[in-house]
Design an enzyme around this catalytic site. Sequence first.
Site, PDB file in Angstrom:
ATOM      1  N   ASP A  30       0.856  -1.194   0.000  1.00  0.00           N
ATOM      2  CA  ASP A  30       0.000   0.000   0.000  1.00  0.00           C
ATOM      3  C   ASP A  30       0.890   1.243   0.000  1.00  0.00           C
ATOM      4  O   ASP A  30       1.891   1.322   0.727  1.00  0.00           O
ATOM      5  CB  ASP A  30      -0.912  -0.014   1.231  1.00  0.00           C
ATOM      6  N   ASN A  86     -12.925  -3.242   2.590  1.00  0.00           N
ATOM      7  CA  ASN A  86     -13.884  -2.147   2.667  1.00  0.00           C
ATOM      8  C   ASN A  86     -14.821  -2.278   1.475  1.00  0.00           C
ATOM      9  O   ASN A  86     -14.366  -2.325   0.329  1.00  0.00           O
ATOM     10  CB  ASN A  86     -13.153  -0.806   2.636  1.00  0.00           C
ATOM     11  N   GLN A  93     -14.255   2.391   1.192  1.00  0.00           N
ATOM     12  CA  GLN A  93     -13.638   1.955  -0.075  1.00  0.00           C
ATOM     13  C   GLN A  93     -13.384   3.171  -0.965  1.00  0.00           C
ATOM     14  O   GLN A  93     -14.285   3.979  -1.199  1.00  0.00           O
ATOM     15  CB  GLN A  93     -14.535   0.942  -0.794  1.00  0.00           C
ATOM     16  N   SER A  94     -12.155   3.295  -1.441  1.00  0.00           N
ATOM     17  CA  SER A  94     -11.818   4.425  -2.312  1.00  0.00           C
ATOM     18  C   SER A  94     -11.395   3.982  -3.705  1.00  0.00           C
ATOM     19  O   SER A  94     -11.404   4.787  -4.636  1.00  0.00           O
ATOM     20  CB  SER A  94     -10.708   5.275  -1.675  1.00  0.00           C
ATOM     21  N   VAL A  95     -11.006   2.722  -3.849  1.00  0.00           N
ATOM     22  CA  VAL A  95     -10.632   2.199  -5.173  1.00  0.00           C
ATOM     23  C   VAL A  95     -11.597   1.058  -5.482  1.00  0.00           C
ATOM     24  O   VAL A  95     -11.682   0.079  -4.727  1.00  0.00           O
ATOM     25  CB  VAL A  95      -9.171   1.695  -5.207  1.00  0.00           C
ATOM     26  N   HIS A  99     -10.212  -5.457  -3.251  1.00  0.00           N
ATOM     27  CA  HIS A  99      -8.879  -5.688  -2.677  1.00  0.00           C
ATOM     28  C   HIS A  99      -8.988  -6.087  -1.221  1.00  0.00           C
ATOM     29  O   HIS A  99      -9.841  -5.603  -0.491  1.00  0.00           O
ATOM     30  CB  HIS A  99      -7.976  -4.455  -2.818  1.00  0.00           C
ATOM     31  N   HIS A 101      -6.971  -5.877   2.227  1.00  0.00           N
ATOM     32  CA  HIS A 101      -5.848  -5.258   2.931  1.00  0.00           C
ATOM     33  C   HIS A 101      -5.278  -6.299   3.887  1.00  0.00           C
ATOM     34  O   HIS A 101      -6.031  -6.889   4.668  1.00  0.00           O
ATOM     35  CB  HIS A 101      -6.315  -4.086   3.802  1.00  0.00           C
TER      36      HIS A 101
HETATM   37  P1  AMP Z   1      -9.711   1.311   0.140  1.00  0.00           P
HETATM   38  O1  AMP Z   1      -9.829   2.654   0.820  1.00  0.00           O
HETATM   39  O2  AMP Z   1     -10.169   0.151   0.982  1.00  0.00           O
HETATM   40  O3  AMP Z   1     -10.376   1.335  -1.219  1.00  0.00           O
HETATM   41  O4  AMP Z   1      -8.172   1.061  -0.065  1.00  0.00           O
HETATM   42  C1  AMP Z   1      -7.464   1.607  -1.115  1.00  0.00           C
HETATM   43  C2  AMP Z   1      -6.016   1.584  -0.711  1.00  0.00           C
HETATM   44  O5  AMP Z   1      -5.239   1.737  -1.882  1.00  0.00           O
HETATM   45  C3  AMP Z   1      -5.596   2.663   0.266  1.00  0.00           C
HETATM   46  O6  AMP Z   1      -5.066   2.075   1.441  1.00  0.00           O
HETATM   47  C4  AMP Z   1      -4.539   3.458  -0.510  1.00  0.00           C
HETATM   48  O7  AMP Z   1      -3.483   3.910   0.302  1.00  0.00           O
HETATM   49  C5  AMP Z   1      -4.076   2.443  -1.529  1.00  0.00           C
HETATM   50  N1  AMP Z   1      -3.540   2.973  -2.777  1.00  0.00           N
HETATM   51  C6  AMP Z   1      -4.056   3.969  -3.539  1.00  0.00           C
HETATM   52  N2  AMP Z   1      -3.294   4.165  -4.636  1.00  0.00           N
HETATM   53  C7  AMP Z   1      -2.278   3.274  -4.567  1.00  0.00           C
HETATM   54  C8  AMP Z   1      -1.162   2.979  -5.391  1.00  0.00           C
HETATM   55  N3  AMP Z   1      -0.935   3.653  -6.532  1.00  0.00           N
HETATM   56  N4  AMP Z   1      -0.327   1.993  -5.004  1.00  0.00           N
HETATM   57  C9  AMP Z   1      -0.534   1.320  -3.850  1.00  0.00           C
HETATM   58  N5  AMP Z   1      -1.585   1.542  -3.036  1.00  0.00           N
HETATM   59  C10 AMP Z   1      -2.444   2.512  -3.371  1.00  0.00           C
END
Ligand code: AMP
Length: 113
Positions: A30, A86, A93-95, A99, A101
């Site tokens: 991460d 998430n 969840q932001s992506v 995934h 963690h």
């Molecule tokens: P979530 O908030 O559960 O969707 O987790 C997304 C995670 O992706 C967060 O912990 C971010 O720090 C991580 N993240 C975002 N962009 C990148 C990236 N380019 N490489 C590695 N991790 C990332």
Amino acid sequence: MAKTLFQKIIDRELPATIVFEDEHCLAFRDINPGAPVHILVIPRKPIPRLCDATVEDQALLGHLMLTANKIAEAEGFGGAFRVVVNNGAEAGQSVFHLHLHILAGRPLKWPPG
Ligand code: AMP
């Protein structure tokens, strides 16, 4: 639809510190770690959220969990780690590419915030 950040990592359009990969999944560190070990395990298949997975994905989901085991073990924390998913923006969840963690290497409180 625009590619997610994680699809770009799969496609090698964005750099990442990849610690494991096979035909089904990829794991990388991460970029903003919340613990000394913070690794994300993602399927190659673009499932946006856990709740979008179907019975067809059953074996894949099991594979992601077993991969998390393997990675935690390889990082030296096979007996003490946390796996978090998430699901949805309101749950953090932001992506929007499924995934897991993996968090380890410090005491982890419960419940998470
Ligand atoms: P979530 O908030 O559960 O969707 O987790 C997304 C995670 O992706 C967060 O912990 C971010 O720090 C991580 N993240 C975002 N962009 C990148 C990236 N380019 N490489 C590695 N991790 C990332």
